[in-house]
Design an enzyme around this catalytic site. Structure first.
Site, short mmCIF file in Angstrom:
data_model
loop_
_atom_site.label_atom_id
_atom_site.label_comp_id
_atom_site.label_asym_id
_atom_site.label_seq_id
_atom_site.Cartn_x
_atom_site.Cartn_y
_atom_site.Cartn_z
N HIS A 55 -8.03 -4.91 -1.20
CA HIS A 55 -6.80 -4.37 -0.62
C HIS A 55 -6.15 -5.34 0.36
O HIS A 55 -4.92 -5.40 0.46
CB HIS A 55 -7.11 -3.05 0.08
CG HIS A 55 -5.92 -2.21 0.36
ND1 HIS A 55 -5.13 -1.67 -0.65
CD2 HIS A 55 -5.36 -1.80 1.51
CE1 HIS A 55 -4.16 -0.97 -0.10
NE2 HIS A 55 -4.27 -1.03 1.20
N SER A 102 0.85 -1.19 0.00
CA SER A 102 0.00 0.00 0.00
C SER A 102 0.89 1.25 0.00
O SER A 102 1.66 1.44 -0.94
CB SER A 102 -0.94 -0.04 1.20
OG SER A 102 -1.97 0.90 1.07
N ASP A 161 -9.66 -3.81 -5.28
CA ASP A 161 -9.04 -3.00 -4.23
C ASP A 161 -9.76 -1.66 -4.10
O ASP A 161 -9.93 -0.94 -5.09
CB ASP A 161 -7.57 -2.78 -4.55
CG ASP A 161 -6.77 -2.31 -3.35
OD1 ASP A 161 -7.31 -1.55 -2.53
OD2 ASP A 161 -5.60 -2.71 -3.23
#
Length: 699
Positions: free
Chosen positions: A669, A549, A634
């Site tokens: 995610h 991320s 995501d």
């Protein structure tokens, strides 16, 4: 030539997918950027050409890694083999029951249960998530919320991995579901005390921001729900919770640099939301209620936060706030827990955690003591005010997850459970270290290390796995990982670089790694790598870097700025197209990030972001071997960011190193759902690195 080497040569001759180029010009501040891969964005995730390209990338990754299939399966079985198949969480008391979850056999998901006591008397099943998930590739349940009379269970269900939940309500007496289904929510629920209604947060389907708080009355249609609060400022997140005495519902308003709370009377079915204190830019605070006092954790005249209190009849005026824990130089006040007779608080100084118990009637204090110097500790499950027990989680890089009840009268620890690691694990085989490494500007960066004693030589021969994050003030404390043993038992040294952008050294450490100081985050990580090599912790040609991320942004930056240092990089769901994303307010969560990265509509921030944005700085030079992973659904970092980045890297890079891109077509995610399915992702990453080492050894 051995078989392994032959297979590697064969794999390297495979042709990677080549993406078409469609120039797309973007102009701002009299600067024009051309993005040849902008076409890869499809918010509906249904464009056949895009899906075909992602599938082609997956097929290429599978083909290149085919010779590691046996190794991947071995790693998967190793990691899975350390996990206890039949396992229970530690029961937490709330109201009249003890709540916990159980996993059995090869089930991917837990079963939520409750019982009359800690021992499990009269245990009943609340939810069998395996049954709920059986017809879905992805399945996630938001936190369970029990009505005040303990007869109704509300929870959120996400079957796509976009973190948009449908709330369902189950009657725990009959086992039947109510007709009520509330769509498009954040999954958080707070019950009104009449057991007839609850509060929830509606999400914007485009930006995915939770921005409206509604009250839903059972038995009515969602269209009839009452709007209690609407967030007009898109830089704020909205969340809800309930006071420990169940008297109030809290609405939390949170942005990067400002936070506030509104309160709702949980006993009034027609209540409105009232601000605890009017928002002030730059003022952060959160609250807890104890009797007729509110305790306030705040940065009011305290860069590293302080704890204050105010009586319920003096709300709205912070001049009435009184110190409970005064601010201290270099000491970050991170968390606290209130009980009828005790206050327990957690501080961090010089990167190390301290937990203190204060008796409220006498103000007498005692610090709790732990076995390790550097560790992870946090409070959880403390739902009751009238108790003398503190529930605490503890772990270190050599100590598996441990759950304690601590007697607040005498500080005695009772170990309720320590995670069992199956196989031949022995904590004494491993050693953890804490280093302070000077960065190029003289600031000292904390580093946590762990390795297997009998395989480690401080002579620069061990492979090194270096992890980093460094954003949002999120501190990655040193903790245990049974998966990591597969690396340590193969001679890897594992390091966490606690770089700027976290709060490991307090709030200033965070402030010095965001917006116009973001480059410090990347410099710190690179400088830690160089120092660990110089000090003999890792071989200079066997360094592997990992981040996800915002940590994927870190990976993209170091790949551009210091590619020669790394043999391999794994970038998980990486945020790499910083400028374009932050200029597009339609992309989920963008506006919330302005105080983290800056607003590129302002020229100063635009130019600074452009100086480090991984996608914009891909150059014609050699890059390390790279494994990039993402999820099609995501909600935090859209799939097209890593997709575009990989396409541009393929176009520009001048080496023959591996560049692999793997998309989970069903996940978001957080990766795959389920406790075992997700282990395949670890196995792929570990195999990618180990295979590179094997290739070096074969030459």
């Amino acid at each position: 030539m051995n078989t392994k080497t032959t297979n590697v040569v064969h794999a390297s001759s495979l042709k990677a997918p080549v993406a078409k180029k469609v120039p797309h010009e973007m102009t701002i501040h009299n600067d024009t950027r051309t993005d040849n891969y902008y076409w890869m964005r499809d918010d509906k995730r249904s464009d056949p050409e895009i899906i075909a390209h992602l599938n082609a990338e997956n097929a290429y990754t599978d083909a290149v890694m085919a010779h590691t299939d046996t190794l991947q399966q071995q790693l998967f079985e190793e990691i899975k083999g350390r996990i206890v198949k039949d396992d229970n969480s530690v029961p937490v008391k709330q109201g009249n029951y003890f709540y916990s979850s159980e996993v059995t056999g090869d089930n991917e998901y837990p079963v939520s249960v409750r019982a009359d006591d800690f021992a499990g008397t009269n245990k009943t099943v609340l939810l069998d998530i395996n049954e709920l998930a059986k017809n879905h590739e992805y399945y996630n349940v938001s936190s369970l919320s029990i009505s005040q009379d303990e007869n109704l269970l509300a929870y959120g269900e996400d079957t796509v991995s976009r973190r948009i939940y449908t709330i369902k309500v189950k009657n725990l007496t009959t086992g039947e579901y109510l007709a009520d289904e509330i769509t498009g929510t954040s999954g958080s629920i707070a019950w009104q005390n009449d057991n007839k209604s609850f509060y929830y947060i509606k999400k914007d389907p485009q930006t995915l921001l939770g921005y409206q708080v509604f009250r839903h009355q059972l038995g009515t249609d969602q269209t009839e729900d009452v709007l209690i609060f609407e967030e007009k400022d898109q830089t704020f997140y909205t969340s809800i919770g309930k006071s420990k005495d169940n008297e109030l519902v809290y609405i939390w308003h949170s942005s990067t640099e400002t936070s506030a709370v509104s309160i709702i009377d949980a006993n009034d079915p027609n209540a409105t939301a009232k601000p605890f204190l009017a928002r002030e830019e730059g003022l952060e605070y959160s609250i807890s209620k104890l009797g007729q006092q509110f305790y306030v954790l705040t940065n009011y005249n305290a860069v590293n936060f302080r704890l204050m209190k105010v009586s319920t009849d003096q709300l709205g005026d912070k001049s009435k706030w009184q110190d409970v824990i005064a601010p201290a130089e270099g000491v970050m006040l991170e968390d606290y827990e209130l009980f009828d007779n005790y206050l327990v608080y957690q501080q961090r100084s010089n990167g190390l955690t301290h937990v203190t118990v204060r008796q409220l009637d006498s103000n007498e204090e005692r610090e709790l003591h732990f076995n390790d110097e550097a560790f992870t500790a946090f409070f959880y499950g403390n739902k009751e005010l009238n108790t003398k027990k503190l529930r605490l989680y503890y772990s270190s890089m050599t100590t598996p997850a441990s759950h304690f009840d601590i007697n607040l009268d005498n500080s005695e620890f009772t170990l309720l459970k320590q995670a069992e690691v199956l196989g031949d694990f022995n904590a004494d085989n491993y050693k953890s270290e804490r280093l302070m490494i000077p960065a190029r500007d003289g600031k000292e960066v904390p580093v946590s290390l762990v390795y297997r004693k009998d395989l480690f030589k401080k002579d620069g021969t061990n492979p090194l796995y270096q992890y980093g994050y460094g954003s949002y003030g999120s501190t990655i404390d040193p903790s245990f990982s049974s998966s990591r043993l597969s690396l340590l038992d193969r001679g890897f040294v594992y390091a966490i670089a606690h770089i700027r952008g976290s709060e490991m050294l307090g709030r200033p450490w965070y402030e010095d790694g965001k917006k116009l100081t973001k480059q410090n985050t990347f410099n710190d990580f690179i400088d830690v790598t160089k120092a660990l090599v110089e000090q003999g912790y890792g071989a200079k040609d066997k360094i592997f870097a990992v981040g996800g991320s915002a940590g994927g942004l870190l990976m993209g930056a170091i790949a551009n700025q210091a590619p020669e240092l790394y043999c391999g990089i794994a970038a998980q769901v990486p945020f790499v197209d910083v400028v374009t994303t932050m200029l597009d307010e339609s992309i989920p969560l963008t506006t919330n990030e302005y105080d983290e990265w800056g607003n590129p509509n302002q020229k100063e921030y635009y130019e600074y972001m452009l100086s480090y944005s991984p996608y914009d700085n891909v150059g014609q030079h050699d890059y390390p071997n790279m494994l990039v992973t993402t999820g099609l659904h995501d909600s935090q970092v859209q799939y097209f960011e890593p997709m575009k980045w990989v396409a541009k890297l393929r176009e520009m890079k001048t080496d023959n190193n591996r560049l692999l891109f793997k998309t989970d077509m069903e996940a978001g995610h957080g990766g795959a759902s389920g406790r075992f399915k997700a282990l395949h992702e670890d196995a792929l990453e570990y195999a990618f690195f180990i295979d590179l080492l094997n290739e070096k050894a074969a030459k």
